[in-house]
Design an enzyme around this catalytic site. Structure first.
Site, PDB file in Angstrom:
ATOM      1  N   GLU A  26      54.445  20.920 -13.811  1.00 64.78           N
ATOM      2  CA  GLU A  26      53.412  21.774 -14.387  1.00 64.78           C
ATOM      3  C   GLU A  26      53.327  23.006 -13.497  1.00 64.78           C
ATOM      4  OE1 GLU A  26      49.449  20.076 -14.736  1.00 64.78           O
ATOM      5  OE2 GLU A  26      48.668  21.996 -15.445  1.00 64.78           O
ATOM      6  N   ARG A  31      55.255   7.267  -6.333  1.00 58.28           N
ATOM      7  CA  ARG A  31      55.043   8.555  -5.676  1.00 58.28           C
ATOM      8  C   ARG A  31      55.439   8.438  -4.226  1.00 58.28           C
ATOM      9  NH1 ARG A  31      51.919  11.737  -8.856  1.00 58.28           N
ATOM     10  NH2 ARG A  31      51.541  13.522  -7.560  1.00 58.28           N
ATOM     11  N   LYS A  54      49.277  19.337  -5.505  1.00 63.41           N
ATOM     12  CA  LYS A  54      49.144  20.786  -5.665  1.00 63.41           C
ATOM     13  C   LYS A  54      47.689  21.223  -5.599  1.00 63.41           C
ATOM     14  CE  LYS A  54      51.937  20.414  -9.191  1.00 63.41           C
ATOM     15  NZ  LYS A  54      52.524  20.637 -10.491  1.00 63.41           N
TER      16      LYS A  54
HETATM   17  P1  ATP Z   1      50.436  17.153  -8.147  1.00 64.27           P
HETATM   18  O1  ATP Z   1      49.361  16.130  -8.097  1.00 64.27           O
HETATM   19  O2  ATP Z   1      50.917  17.581  -6.827  1.00 64.27           O
HETATM   20  O3  ATP Z   1      50.108  18.302  -9.066  1.00 64.27           O
HETATM   21  P2  ATP Z   1      51.934  16.173 -10.315  1.00 64.27           P
HETATM   22  O4  ATP Z   1      52.589  14.851 -10.493  1.00 64.27           O
HETATM   23  O5  ATP Z   1      50.732  16.473 -11.134  1.00 64.27           O
HETATM   24  O6  ATP Z   1      51.663  16.373  -8.793  1.00 64.27           O
HETATM   25  P3  ATP Z   1      53.875  17.690 -11.725  1.00 64.27           P
HETATM   26  O7  ATP Z   1      54.128  19.142 -11.653  1.00 64.27           O
HETATM   27  O8  ATP Z   1      53.298  17.147 -12.967  1.00 64.27           O
HETATM   28  O9  ATP Z   1      52.948  17.346 -10.495  1.00 64.27           O
HETATM   29  O10 ATP Z   1      55.167  16.890 -11.280  1.00 64.27           O
HETATM   30  C1  ATP Z   1      56.473  17.054 -11.775  1.00 64.27           C
HETATM   31  C2  ATP Z   1      57.235  15.783 -11.526  1.00 64.27           C
HETATM   32  O11 ATP Z   1      57.266  15.480 -10.132  1.00 64.27           O
HETATM   33  C3  ATP Z   1      56.582  14.615 -12.218  1.00 64.27           C
HETATM   34  O12 ATP Z   1      57.568  13.824 -12.830  1.00 64.27           O
HETATM   35  C4  ATP Z   1      55.899  13.878 -11.104  1.00 64.27           C
HETATM   36  O13 ATP Z   1      55.736  12.537 -11.406  1.00 64.27           O
HETATM   37  C5  ATP Z   1      56.823  14.159  -9.908  1.00 64.27           C
HETATM   38  N1  ATP Z   1      56.090  14.069  -8.651  1.00 64.27           N
HETATM   39  C6  ATP Z   1      54.983  14.759  -8.304  1.00 64.27           C
HETATM   40  N2  ATP Z   1      54.536  14.383  -7.096  1.00 64.27           N
HETATM   41  C7  ATP Z   1      55.391  13.432  -6.646  1.00 64.27           C
HETATM   42  C8  ATP Z   1      55.469  12.642  -5.455  1.00 64.27           C
HETATM   43  N3  ATP Z   1      54.565  12.764  -4.492  1.00 64.27           N
HETATM   44  N4  ATP Z   1      56.490  11.767  -5.343  1.00 64.27           N
HETATM   45  C9  ATP Z   1      57.401  11.636  -6.328  1.00 64.27           C
HETATM   46  N5  ATP Z   1      57.383  12.346  -7.455  1.00 64.27           N
HETATM   47  C10 ATP Z   1      56.392  13.239  -7.638  1.00 64.27           C
HETATM   48 MG    MG Z   2      49.725  17.318 -12.471  1.00 65.22          MG
END
Ligand code: ATP
Ligand code: MG
Length: 561
Positions: A35, A262, A272
């Site tokens: 995102e 994760r 983020k």
């Molecule tokens: P954040 O909470 O930091 O915004 P998010 O999962 O909402 O993380 P996205 O931009 O939706 O962020 O993530 C893109 C991809 O990266 C998704 O498939 C997500 O599951 C993966 N991802 C995000 N954070 C991690 C992590 N800490 N470890 C492994 N994969 C991750």
């Molecule tokens: Mg997210």
């Protein structure tokens, strides 16, 4: 690790099974779906390495998909940063995709759901809808609008799209089961009204699809075979499948959502939203502050793509959420920089040494090897003269036998140079040592082949010639948080654990060869660590970052405690 030598991770086992039963090899397709609401962090690196790693292993395309359905938080700046980071990590995507490109298709499908009696417009407030959700053990309550006629639903939904209503006036909900044991199946919201311009579709739309409705359908549109996401989406899988059931046709590939754990890194936060707080509150200087666990922060700090990929490969893919110690990331960057970083000499906490039997005004240019790990790196010349700097920590008036550095009456070798002996020292009014007087052995020059040059002394010190030294701002970093898991405390906010001493700026005295250093150059300051030239650097004002120390000083501290 070579591809063959490595055993399969559990996701690869899933793919292997699917190849036996459901998919042909040429049907495999993956995606990385960020995102664009912030910069990528080290947690994302795991997901990137997993998805693009699968692409390489199976020679399958991997899409870079921006999950851009929330104009309130998303920006073009983030899209550009994400593209830069994925490329920098060394991966090539097949197609650059945007969920926003599917808004029309998603809308058309939603209309079909309404026509099939599978979706309805709810005109309650979000509070009322929430209050009817029930609990995991009690069923929810059906909305009074649940049984609106198809015609009324179609008319209202079109009105929502055409901007006839204000934010929050209506939502579109899937009509599934308010008594489902999975709370997510209790008539989830598919669309909300939001009068806000989108960074790509501008004001074309004032209704935006929710994550669950968007994600699986996007996978289907792109014909992604494996939609890999993190474990918190496990309960969403049932809904992912339900939404697919409404639209899939039998001649097309049906995507599968599969989950992995994760990855969290110790002494930092990988979210983020939380990283944005650090930026907005000014705790750090920006998303690419070298203390940030973002890909851009790590890059600026001097981490290499290889070191981050090796780190991700080593920690692998897990089934349970876990915290990986940041020292493992440091280990990988040390290992890589050891191979590629030229060695130079720089003194960060200077103590003046006068070599009393060396001629006043004389200078010599000594041969210095650039990298003992890499013969092709060649050599350079470093200037030597009567007055040099060594580190304060490298001299003591008195010390026990385990102190292999310089002490009164003791000898050390100057790296690439001569053996010197400390004869006396001078102190200021407060008793601080301000100068050491030494003598040198003129026959002991390194590499000169004399018997004296081969003489072994216990310690070797780095140094710089004072009249030749150039100065630079050197930024020394420590962990951004004092606690290993700052966001795991129920009663305290992660911000309470910010390390007030995470950045120290000192003036370094550098050998003159560094005058030509360019932004991004990576060097080992001998005995001090790996450093790179920061983007703030100019020819008039050099700025270096310490990427990492040569040894894990924290491990030592923790052992002592
Ligand atoms: P954040 O909470 O930091 O915004 P998010 O999962 O909402 O993380 P996205 O931009 O939706 O962020 O993530 C893109 C991809 O990266 C998704 O498939 C997500 O599951 C993966 N991802 C995000 N954070 C991690 C992590 N800490 N470890 C492994 N994969 C991750
Ligand atoms: Mg997210």
């Amino acid at each position: 690790m070579s591809e063959e030598a490595r055993s399969l991770n559990f996701i690869e086992h899933i793919v292997e099974d699917d190849l036996k039963n459901d998919y042909k090899k040429e049907e495999l397709r993956f995606r990385f779906p960020p995102e664009p609401n912030g910069y990528l962090h080290i947690g994302h690196a795991s997901s990137i390495c997993l998805n693009f790693g699968l692409g390489l292993r199976y020679n399958a395309p991997v899409n870079l998909r921006f999950d851009d359905t929330n104009p309130a938080k998303e920006e073009k700046e983030y899209v550009e940063a994400i593209k830069k980071d994925v490329s920098w990590l060394g991966f090539e995507w097949d197609t650059e995709c945007y969920a926003s490109d599917y808004f029309q298709q998603l809308y058309d499908w939603a209309v079909i759901l309404i026509k099939n009696g599978k979706a309805y417009v709810d005109s309650q407030s979000s509070e009322d809808i929430a209050s009817q959700k029930g609990t995991p053990t009690e069923p929810g309550k059906e909305s009074p609008y649940r049984n609106r006629s198809v015609e009324e639903n179609l008319e209202l939904f079109e009105g929502m799209k055409n901007g006839e209503f204000s934010d929050g006036a209506h939502v579109l909900r899937a009509k599934i089961n308010m008594a489902s044991s999975n709370m997510l199946m209790r008539d989830p919201v598919m669309y909300r009204i939001l009068h806000k311009a989108h960074h790509r579709t501008n004001t074309d739309w004032c209704i935006y699809p929710m994550y669950d409705w968007t994600h699986g359908e996007s996978d289907y549109i792109e014909q992604v075979s494996h939609s890999l996401c993190t474990l918190e989406f496990l309960p969403h899988r049932e809904l992912y499948d339900w939404f697919l059931d409404q639209v899939v046709s039998s001649d097309k590939l049906r995507p599968k959502q599969r989950e992995f754990a994760r990855r969290n890194l110790s002494h930092t936060v990988v979210s983020k939203r939380k990283l944005l707080q650090l930026v907005e509150k000014g705790v750090v200087a920006g998303w690419d502050d070298p203390r940030m666990p973002t890909i851009s922060g790590l890059r600026r700090r001097g981490f290499t793509p290889e070191s981050i990929r090796n780190f991700a490969d080593t920690i692998g893919i897990a089934k349970r959420d876990n915290v990986v110690d940041v020292s493992l990331l440091d280990f990988h960057v040390r290992e890589h920089l050891n191979k590629i970083a030229p060695r130079v000499m720089a003194v960060l906490n200077p103590l003046k040494v006068v070599i009393t039997n060396y001629e006043v005004g004389k200078e010599e240019w000594l041969d210095a090897e650039n990298n003992p790990e890499d013969e092709s790196a060649g050599s350079r010349k470093v200037p030597f003269s009567r007055e040099i700097y060594i580190e304060q920590e490298d001299f003591r008036e008195e010390a026990n036998r385990k102190f292999f550095r310089l002490k009164l009456g003791g000898e050390v070798r100057l790296k690439n140079g001569y053996i010197i002996k400390a004869e006396s020292c001078t102190k200021d009014d407060n008793g601080n040592i301000v100068e050491v007087q030494c003598t040198y052995d003129p026959k002991s020059k390194s590499g000169s082949g004399t018997e004296e040059s081969l003489r072994k002394v216990k310690g070797t010190l780095h140094w710089v010639s004072i009249p030749h030294a150039i100065t630079a701002e050197v930024r020394l970093y420590d962990r951004l948080f004092t606690d290993a898991t700052p966001d795991s405390h129920k009663e305290r906010d992660f911000m309470d654990f910010v390390n007030p001493d995470s950045l120290e700026k000192v003036t370094g005295y550098l050998e003159p060869s560094l005058r030509e250093a360019k932004i991004g150059d990576q060097l080992q300051f001998q005995r001090m660590g790996y450093f790179n030239v920061d983007k703030d650097s100019t020819p008039e004002h050099l700025v270096f970052n310490r990427t990492v120390t040569l040894r894990d000083t924290w491990a030592k501290l923790e052992q002592k405690e």
